[in-house]
Motif scaffolding. Structure first.
Motif, PDB file in Angstrom:
ATOM      1  N   LEU A  57      20.811  40.895  25.420  1.00 14.45           N
ATOM      2  CA  LEU A  57      19.600  41.576  26.386  1.00 14.45           C
ATOM      3  C   LEU A  57      18.973  40.511  26.929  1.00 14.45           C
ATOM      4  CD1 LEU A  57      18.319  44.185  27.310  1.00 14.45           C
ATOM      5  CD2 LEU A  57      16.514  43.939  25.344  1.00 14.45           C
ATOM      6  N   ASP A  58      18.701  39.206  26.262  1.00 15.57           N
ATOM      7  CA  ASP A  58      18.039  38.268  27.001  1.00 15.57           C
ATOM      8  C   ASP A  58      18.766  37.713  27.796  1.00 15.57           C
ATOM      9  OD1 ASP A  58      15.813  38.499  25.476  1.00 15.57           O
ATOM     10  OD2 ASP A  58      16.381  37.268  23.920  1.00 15.57           O
ATOM     11  N   ILE A 117      15.537  48.095  18.684  1.00 15.10           N
ATOM     12  CA  ILE A 117      16.387  46.851  19.068  1.00 15.10           C
ATOM     13  C   ILE A 117      15.787  46.646  20.561  1.00 15.10           C
ATOM     14  CG2 ILE A 117      18.707  46.144  20.054  1.00 15.10           C
ATOM     15  CD1 ILE A 117      19.676  47.780  17.696  1.00 15.10           C
ATOM     16  N   VAL A 118      15.575  47.515  21.346  1.00 11.72           N
ATOM     17  CA  VAL A 118      15.161  47.211  22.783  1.00 11.72           C
ATOM     18  C   VAL A 118      13.916  47.269  22.746  1.00 11.72           C
ATOM     19  CG1 VAL A 118      17.316  48.184  23.636  1.00 11.72           C
ATOM     20  CG2 VAL A 118      15.388  49.463  23.511  1.00 11.72           C
ATOM     21  N   SER A 133      22.357  42.146  19.875  1.00 10.47           N
ATOM     22  CA  SER A 133      21.746  42.900  20.857  1.00 10.47           C
ATOM     23  C   SER A 133      20.670  42.401  21.510  1.00 10.47           C
ATOM     24  CB  SER A 133      21.690  44.479  20.392  1.00 10.47           C
ATOM     25  OG  SER A 133      22.495  45.074  19.851  1.00 10.47           O
ATOM     26  N   ARG A 134      19.970  41.737  20.993  1.00 11.20           N
ATOM     27  CA  ARG A 134      18.839  41.192  21.489  1.00 11.20           C
ATOM     28  C   ARG A 134      19.174  40.006  22.119  1.00 11.20           C
ATOM     29  NH1 ARG A 134      14.387  42.209  16.661  1.00 11.20           N
ATOM     30  NH2 ARG A 134      13.931  44.258  16.911  1.00 11.20           N
ATOM     31  N   THR A 177      21.283  44.075  15.385  1.00  7.12           N
ATOM     32  CA  THR A 177      20.100  43.889  16.210  1.00  7.12           C
ATOM     33  C   THR A 177      19.854  42.668  16.951  1.00  7.12           C
ATOM     34  OG1 THR A 177      18.891  45.424  14.710  1.00  7.12           O
ATOM     35  CG2 THR A 177      17.534  44.098  15.681  1.00  7.12           C
TER      36      THR A 177
END
Length: 296
Positions: free
Chosen positions: A68-69, A150-151, A64-65, A61
């Motif tokens: 994403l950033d 997560i997103v 992934s974050r 998690t």
């Protein structure tokens, strides 16, 4: 400091590198993400770490974050990049660092169809949310409920994101076979002998060639469209670089070529093939993306 989860936490490193590389297209950035993920894990109070029921899920998690950033800011960075940007190419396990025993963390990336250059290039065209939702669900088999957490979107929204991404990527999942290796071998031979008719015959009329130098090596800045134009460009490359040796290598799990000058790999070429003709060529010339490659 003690960590009852130490063994399971360390064992997640391979999974995290695999995930971050697919999301970012850069092994160097993937390494940074995993390092930051572990720093955040050990920054937690010891009691809080002990209360985490599934450390692997927590690490995934967080990684992934972070990705994403990074994907959100990558578009701005790409606007300042000199020329086209292509994902960092990976050699086959047996070719990493010139031997069968690759160094960590390069050996953490599993080569399969979801690591092909065609696949990664299509991923790079997606929005950050599409990319993360698709990779987590379709490649790593996370449920949409897990992806949503997560997103930061609903499971239904994540399902739509993954569906949209799936439509884009369907054409990039064809596995390579023996015939593909033969096409690349024929291309290499025609290039070496500067046989333009043979090159044109191996290229799809609507083929595209893209180069990535980052401004750090000579390369064409814009994609070349059309099989005949590509063939003429490649004849020009051969004429200007007679001292370069071409080698057949596996690039991101697919048949490819590398260009060797003295003891240095100066270019890596990845290909996409359909109906026994080359439809895409990706030429990676940026030396910062070739650190894993060695002559031999």
């Amino acid at each position: 400091m003690t960590d009852p989860h130490l063994r399971s936490v360390i064992s997640e490193r391979r999974q995290l590198i695999n995930l971050a590389y697919r999301l970012l297209g850069s092994l160097a950035e993937a390494e940074d993400v995993v390092q930051e993920t572990y720093l955040r894990w050990y920054a937690l109070p010891e009691r809080q770490r002990q209360e985490v029921a599934a450390p692997g899920a927590w690490l995934t998690t967080v990684a992934s974050r972070i990705c994403l950033d990074l994907l959100g800011s990558a578009r701005a960075r790409r606007e300042r990049y000199v020329g086209e940007w292509i994902p960092e190419p990976l050699p086959d396990r047996s070719e990493w660092l010139g031997g069968p025993s690759p160094a960590d963390p390069a050996d953490r990336v599993t080569l399969d169809e979801s690591i092909s250059m065609a696949f990664l290039v299509v991923l790079d065209s997606m929005t950050p949310a599409e990319r993360v939702a698709f990779v987590l669900h379709d490649v790593f088999r996370y449920s949409f409920a897990e992806v949503a957490e997560i997103v930061g979107r609903t499971p239904a929204a994540c399902r739509q994101l993954a569906s949209s991404a799936r439509r884009r990527i369907s054409t990039a999942q064809g596995p390579s076979g023996t015939r593909h290796a033969e096409v690349i071998r024929d291309f290499k031979r025609a290039w070496e002998t500067q046989d333009i008719e043979a090159l044109i015959g191996l290229l799809d009329p609507n083929a595209t060639a893209t180069a990535d130098s980052g401004g750090l090596a000579p390369a064409f800045l814009h994609p070349i469209n059309g099989g005949e134009r590509i063939a003429r460009a490649w004849i020009g490359i051969a004429a200007r670089s007679p001292e370069v040796t071409l080698l057949e290598r596996t690039v991101n799990g697919q048949p490819g070529l590398v260009a060797q000058l003295a003891d240095t790999i100066v270019s890596v070429y990845a290909f996409d093939i359909a109906d026994n003709r080359i439809t895409r060529i990706w030429a990676i010339r940026n030396p910062e993306k070739l650190s894993l490659w060695a002559a031999g």
